[in-house]
Design a protein around this motif. Structure first.
Motif, PDB file in Angstrom:
ATOM      1  N   GLU A  36       0.829  -1.202   0.000  1.00  0.00           N
ATOM      2  CA  GLU A  36       0.000   0.000   0.000  1.00  0.00           C
ATOM      3  C   GLU A  36       0.872   1.263   0.000  1.00  0.00           C
ATOM      4  OE1 GLU A  36      -3.414   2.175   2.745  1.00  0.00           O
ATOM      5  OE2 GLU A  36      -2.848   0.116   3.183  1.00  0.00           O
ATOM      6  N   LEU A  37       1.915   1.269   0.826  1.00  0.00           N
ATOM      7  CA  LEU A  37       2.821   2.414   0.897  1.00  0.00           C
ATOM      8  C   LEU A  37       3.585   2.593  -0.418  1.00  0.00           C
ATOM      9  CD1 LEU A  37       4.168   4.661   2.584  1.00  0.00           C
ATOM     10  CD2 LEU A  37       5.797   2.926   3.367  1.00  0.00           C
ATOM     11  N   LEU A  38       4.110   1.503  -0.968  1.00  0.00           N
ATOM     12  CA  LEU A  38       4.861   1.596  -2.223  1.00  0.00           C
ATOM     13  C   LEU A  38       3.956   2.018  -3.382  1.00  0.00           C
ATOM     14  CD1 LEU A  38       7.241  -1.494  -1.959  1.00  0.00           C
ATOM     15  CD2 LEU A  38       7.762   0.908  -1.481  1.00  0.00           C
ATOM     16  N   ASP A  39       2.715   1.523  -3.403  1.00  0.00           N
ATOM     17  CA  ASP A  39       1.770   1.934  -4.450  1.00  0.00           C
ATOM     18  C   ASP A  39       1.447   3.422  -4.335  1.00  0.00           C
ATOM     19  OD1 ASP A  39       1.668  -0.646  -5.463  1.00  0.00           O
ATOM     20  OD2 ASP A  39      -0.336  -1.088  -4.668  1.00  0.00           O
ATOM     21  N   ALA A  40       1.165   3.869  -3.102  1.00  0.00           N
ATOM     22  CA  ALA A  40       0.776   5.270  -2.899  1.00  0.00           C
ATOM     23  C   ALA A  40       1.905   6.232  -3.234  1.00  0.00           C
ATOM     24  CB  ALA A  40       0.313   5.480  -1.459  1.00  0.00           C
ATOM     25  N   THR A  41       3.138   5.811  -3.018  1.00  0.00           N
ATOM     26  CA  THR A  41       4.284   6.691  -3.249  1.00  0.00           C
ATOM     27  C   THR A  41       4.983   6.404  -4.573  1.00  0.00           C
ATOM     28  OG1 THR A  41       5.756   5.169  -2.071  1.00  0.00           O
ATOM     29  CG2 THR A  41       4.727   6.937  -0.777  1.00  0.00           C
ATOM     30  N   ARG A  42       4.481   5.390  -5.278  1.00  0.00           N
ATOM     31  CA  ARG A  42       5.110   4.956  -6.538  1.00  0.00           C
ATOM     32  C   ARG A  42       6.596   4.685  -6.345  1.00  0.00           C
ATOM     33  NH1 ARG A  42       2.371   5.461 -11.415  1.00  0.00           N
ATOM     34  NH2 ARG A  42       0.244   6.165 -11.142  1.00  0.00           N
ATOM     35  N   ALA A  43       6.916   4.045  -5.205  1.00  0.00           N
ATOM     36  CA  ALA A  43       8.313   3.793  -4.848  1.00  0.00           C
ATOM     37  C   ALA A  43       8.736   2.344  -5.066  1.00  0.00           C
ATOM     38  CB  ALA A  43       8.559   4.199  -3.391  1.00  0.00           C
ATOM     39  N   GLU A  44       7.886   1.524  -5.660  1.00  0.00           N
ATOM     40  CA  GLU A  44       8.279   0.140  -5.926  1.00  0.00           C
ATOM     41  C   GLU A  44       9.339   0.125  -7.019  1.00  0.00           C
ATOM     42  OE1 GLU A  44       6.468  -3.702  -8.074  1.00  0.00           O
ATOM     43  OE2 GLU A  44       5.157  -2.820  -6.546  1.00  0.00           O
ATOM     44  N   ARG A  45      10.451  -0.525  -6.745  1.00  0.00           N
ATOM     45  CA  ARG A  45      11.550  -0.586  -7.705  1.00  0.00           C
ATOM     46  C   ARG A  45      12.081  -2.002  -7.877  1.00  0.00           C
ATOM     47  NH1 ARG A  45       9.676   3.773  -8.160  1.00  0.00           N
ATOM     48  NH2 ARG A  45      10.729   5.761  -8.415  1.00  0.00           N
ATOM     49  N   GLY A  46      11.316  -2.985  -7.500  1.00  0.00           N
ATOM     50  CA  GLY A  46      11.751  -4.361  -7.672  1.00  0.00           C
ATOM     51  C   GLY A  46      12.041  -5.045  -6.351  1.00  0.00           C
ATOM     52  N   PRO A  47      12.418  -6.318  -6.410  1.00  0.00           N
ATOM     53  CA  PRO A  47      12.595  -7.129  -5.206  1.00  0.00           C
ATOM     54  C   PRO A  47      13.608  -6.587  -4.198  1.00  0.00           C
ATOM     55  CG  PRO A  47      12.537  -8.525  -7.132  1.00  0.00           C
ATOM     56  CD  PRO A  47      12.598  -7.109  -7.627  1.00  0.00           C
ATOM     57  N   GLY A  48      14.758  -6.114  -4.661  1.00  0.00           N
ATOM     58  CA  GLY A  48      15.771  -5.624  -3.731  1.00  0.00           C
ATOM     59  C   GLY A  48      15.298  -4.425  -2.930  1.00  0.00           C
ATOM     60  N   TYR A  49      14.693  -3.461  -3.601  1.00  0.00           N
ATOM     61  CA  TYR A  49      14.171  -2.285  -2.917  1.00  0.00           C
ATOM     62  C   TYR A  49      13.002  -2.653  -2.002  1.00  0.00           C
ATOM     63  CZ  TYR A  49      16.840   1.402  -5.231  1.00  0.00           C
ATOM     64  OH  TYR A  49      17.840   2.239  -5.643  1.00  0.00           O
ATOM     65  N   ALA A  50      12.119  -3.519  -2.480  1.00  0.00           N
ATOM     66  CA  ALA A  50      10.979  -3.927  -1.650  1.00  0.00           C
ATOM     67  C   ALA A  50      11.470  -4.651  -0.405  1.00  0.00           C
ATOM     68  CB  ALA A  50      10.018  -4.794  -2.447  1.00  0.00           C
ATOM     69  N   ALA A  51      12.470  -5.513  -0.561  1.00  0.00           N
ATOM     70  CA  ALA A  51      13.021  -6.243   0.588  1.00  0.00           C
ATOM     71  C   ALA A  51      13.660  -5.278   1.577  1.00  0.00           C
ATOM     72  CB  ALA A  51      14.037  -7.281   0.113  1.00  0.00           C
ATOM     73  N   ALA A  52      14.429  -4.318   1.088  1.00  0.00           N
ATOM     74  CA  ALA A  52      15.054  -3.330   1.974  1.00  0.00           C
ATOM     75  C   ALA A  52      13.991  -2.516   2.707  1.00  0.00           C
ATOM     76  CB  ALA A  52      15.977  -2.413   1.171  1.00  0.00           C
ATOM     77  N   SER A  53      12.930  -2.134   2.014  1.00  0.00           N
ATOM     78  CA  SER A  53      11.846  -1.374   2.646  1.00  0.00           C
ATOM     79  C   SER A  53      11.127  -2.227   3.684  1.00  0.00           C
ATOM     80  CB  SER A  53      10.849  -0.884   1.596  1.00  0.00           C
ATOM     81  OG  SER A  53      11.476   0.044   0.742  1.00  0.00           O
ATOM     82  N   PHE A  54      10.917  -3.507   3.392  1.00  0.00           N
ATOM     83  CA  PHE A  54      10.274  -4.420   4.340  1.00  0.00           C
ATOM     84  C   PHE A  54      11.080  -4.478   5.634  1.00  0.00           C
ATOM     85  CE2 PHE A  54       9.503  -8.654   6.128  1.00  0.00           C
ATOM     86  CZ  PHE A  54       8.118  -8.685   6.158  1.00  0.00           C
ATOM     87  N   VAL A  55      12.386  -4.658   5.528  1.00  0.00           N
ATOM     88  CA  VAL A  55      13.244  -4.726   6.711  1.00  0.00           C
ATOM     89  C   VAL A  55      13.226  -3.389   7.454  1.00  0.00           C
ATOM     90  CG1 VAL A  55      15.633  -4.975   7.512  1.00  0.00           C
ATOM     91  CG2 VAL A  55      14.711  -6.571   5.814  1.00  0.00           C
TER      92      VAL A  55
END
Length: 178
Positions: A36-55
């Motif tokens: 939801e956060l990545l969609d709202a901010t259009r900050a999804e950049r692939g698995p590595g970025y998503a994993a770093a954001s998750f942590v």
């Protein structure tokens, strides 16, 4: 990347380990919040970025455990540098916000402390396109072996209790709070 500069399958993998509260109900809620956060901010950049954001978001959400208001310590949430001062952590045996998550090398395997395996597949897309559904697989409890070496086969052998869109995983596994 291959010799033509195209992404390989290995470029699409980020393998994480979450030591505490890695149960599907908790992980799936955190994934839904992250998406939801990545969609709202259009900050999804692939698995590595998503994993770093998750942590990062998981660690950020537990930092209050170390800001307990003890007047003898100078830790102040408004001063992030205070969190980097080791003298402000002397009351802790181990500052768990520095532990508890790891980035694993898929070539090294699964260390064996996990009770569940989760696979999150993000679509390959331009980050400025409309958001797209994430696909999630959740293993059955301890339905895999400790695995030394590349993890591809371990994930192929696991028994999965769910495989589908994240929003349906939440409906199928996580009971909504009353």
């Amino acid at each position: 990347m291959d010799q033509d500069g195209e992404p390989t399958n290995d470029d699409r993998v980020a393998q994480l380990y979450r030591h505490s509260d890695g149960y599907p109900e908790s992980v799936l809620r955190n994934l839904a919040q992250l998406k939801e956060l990545l969609d709202a901010t259009r900050a999804e950049r692939g698995p590595g970025y998503a994993a770093a954001s998750f942590v990062f978001l998981n660690k950020l959400s537990t930092i209050n455990l170390y800001l307990d208001g003890d007047p003898d310590r100078t830790t102040d949430a408004a001063q992030p540098a205070d969190l980097l001062d080791p003298s402000n952590m002397e009351h802790l045996d181990q500052p768990l916000f520095l532990l508890g998550h790891g980035i694993e090398n898929p070539a090294d395997g699964i260390h064996g402390d996990e009770e569940y395996l989760d696979v999150v597949e993000l679509p390959t897309r331009d980050p400025f396109d409309e958001s797209a559904e994430w696909t999630v697989k959740v293993s059955s409890h301890s339905a895999f072996l400790r695995w030394d070496g590349p993890t591809d086969e371990a994930f192929e052998r696991a028994s999965w209790q769910f495989n589908g869109p994240l929003e349906h995983t939440l409906e199928g596994i996580v009971a909504e709070p009353a």
